[in-house]
Design a protein around this motif. Sequence first.
Motif, short mmCIF file in Angstrom:
data_model
loop_
_atom_site.label_atom_id
_atom_site.label_comp_id
_atom_site.label_asym_id
_atom_site.label_seq_id
_atom_site.Cartn_x
_atom_site.Cartn_y
_atom_site.Cartn_z
N VAL A 208 8.91 9.51 13.17
CA VAL A 208 8.93 8.04 13.14
C VAL A 208 7.66 7.48 13.80
O VAL A 208 6.99 6.60 13.24
CB VAL A 208 10.19 7.49 13.84
CG1 VAL A 208 10.08 6.00 14.10
CG2 VAL A 208 11.43 7.82 13.02
N LEU A 209 7.33 8.00 14.96
CA LEU A 209 6.17 7.48 15.69
C LEU A 209 4.85 7.78 14.99
O LEU A 209 3.95 6.94 14.98
CB LEU A 209 6.17 8.00 17.13
CG LEU A 209 7.29 7.45 18.00
CD1 LEU A 209 7.27 8.10 19.38
CD2 LEU A 209 7.19 5.93 18.12
N ASN B 50 4.52 8.16 11.79
CA ASN B 50 4.53 7.30 10.61
C ASN B 50 4.08 5.89 10.99
O ASN B 50 3.23 5.29 10.32
CB ASN B 50 5.95 7.27 10.01
CG ASN B 50 6.01 6.56 8.69
OD1 ASN B 50 5.66 5.39 8.60
ND2 ASN B 50 6.49 7.25 7.68
N ALA B 51 4.61 5.36 12.09
CA ALA B 51 4.23 4.02 12.54
C ALA B 51 2.77 3.99 12.98
O ALA B 51 2.03 3.04 12.65
CB ALA B 51 5.14 3.59 13.70
N GLN C 63 0.50 3.72 10.02
CA GLN C 63 0.45 2.35 9.48
C GLN C 63 -0.50 1.47 10.29
O GLN C 63 -1.29 0.71 9.72
CB GLN C 63 1.85 1.72 9.49
CG GLN C 63 2.77 2.26 8.45
CD GLN C 63 2.31 1.89 7.04
OE1 GLN C 63 1.66 0.88 6.80
NE2 GLN C 63 2.66 2.74 6.10
N LEU C 64 -0.43 1.59 11.59
CA LEU C 64 -1.30 0.78 12.45
C LEU C 64 -2.77 1.16 12.27
O LEU C 64 -3.65 0.29 12.24
CB LEU C 64 -0.88 0.93 13.91
CG LEU C 64 0.53 0.39 14.22
CD1 LEU C 64 0.99 0.86 15.58
CD2 LEU C 64 0.55 -1.12 14.11
N SER D 192 2.87 13.42 9.97
CA SER D 192 4.22 12.86 9.91
C SER D 192 5.04 13.52 8.80
O SER D 192 6.22 13.85 8.99
CB SER D 192 4.15 11.35 9.69
OG SER D 192 5.43 10.79 9.62
N SER E 56 13.63 4.27 9.32
CA SER E 56 13.61 2.81 9.40
C SER E 56 13.16 2.34 10.78
O SER E 56 12.70 1.21 10.93
CB SER E 56 14.99 2.24 9.05
OG SER E 56 15.94 2.65 10.01
N ALA F 47 10.59 3.23 12.12
CA ALA F 47 9.15 3.00 12.00
C ALA F 47 8.88 1.52 11.74
O ALA F 47 7.88 0.97 12.23
CB ALA F 47 8.55 3.86 10.90
N TYR F 48 9.77 0.84 11.00
CA TYR F 48 9.63 -0.60 10.79
C TYR F 48 9.68 -1.34 12.12
O TYR F 48 8.92 -2.28 12.35
CB TYR F 48 10.74 -1.14 9.88
CG TYR F 48 10.72 -0.62 8.48
CD1 TYR F 48 9.62 -0.81 7.65
CD2 TYR F 48 11.81 0.07 7.97
CE1 TYR F 48 9.61 -0.33 6.36
CE2 TYR F 48 11.81 0.56 6.68
CZ TYR F 48 10.70 0.35 5.88
OH TYR F 48 10.69 0.83 4.60
N ALA G 157 8.98 -0.11 15.18
CA ALA G 157 7.77 0.19 15.96
C ALA G 157 6.56 -0.56 15.40
O ALA G 157 5.77 -1.14 16.16
CB ALA G 157 7.51 1.70 15.96
N VAL G 158 6.42 -0.58 14.09
CA VAL G 158 5.28 -1.27 13.48
C VAL G 158 5.34 -2.77 13.78
O VAL G 158 4.32 -3.38 14.15
CB VAL G 158 5.21 -1.01 11.96
CG1 VAL G 158 4.26 -1.96 11.27
CG2 VAL G 158 4.80 0.44 11.70
#
Length: 148
Positions: free
Chosen positions: A11-12, A14-15, A18-19, A61, A82, A84-85, A87-88
């Motif tokens: 999850v982390l 993945n987030a 995105q960042l 990830s 989810s 990850a949403y 965290a993002v």
Amino acid sequence: MKYIPFILFTVLTNAAAQLMLKQGMLSLGPLTFTAETAVARIFQVLFNPWVFAGLVTFAISMISHLFVLSKVELSFAYPFLSLAYVAVAVFAYFVFREDLNAWRIAGIALICVGTFFIAQSGRSSESHAPEAAAKGTSTETKDIRSAA
């Protein structure tokens, strides 16, 4: 439950990916393509340090997620993504100064509650696993019986 740290690592990462991708695209500015510059622009995007780091982090990830899928049920592991949403959204608020209004906060709360329920379902199936194995009714046994 013993695979939760691996799921959270997935999850982390993945987030984080995105960042990094967002930072890379901010540094490049709005994309415009013309027939003459399309290939050069694609390479410019792919080899932007932030975008490249984001893609590498996505690969990490995905490898972590594949490991998790080899250990736990998909219906247990996948909903955790989810988070990850969550965290993002939180990091985007602090890093990119993106809006975090009441609707988004309510959605984040619902995601957290749903993920909590799914985590509890994993705990109950682990507590019944020794009983099922002792009775010879494990999932693998059921699958073998239904295949025969």
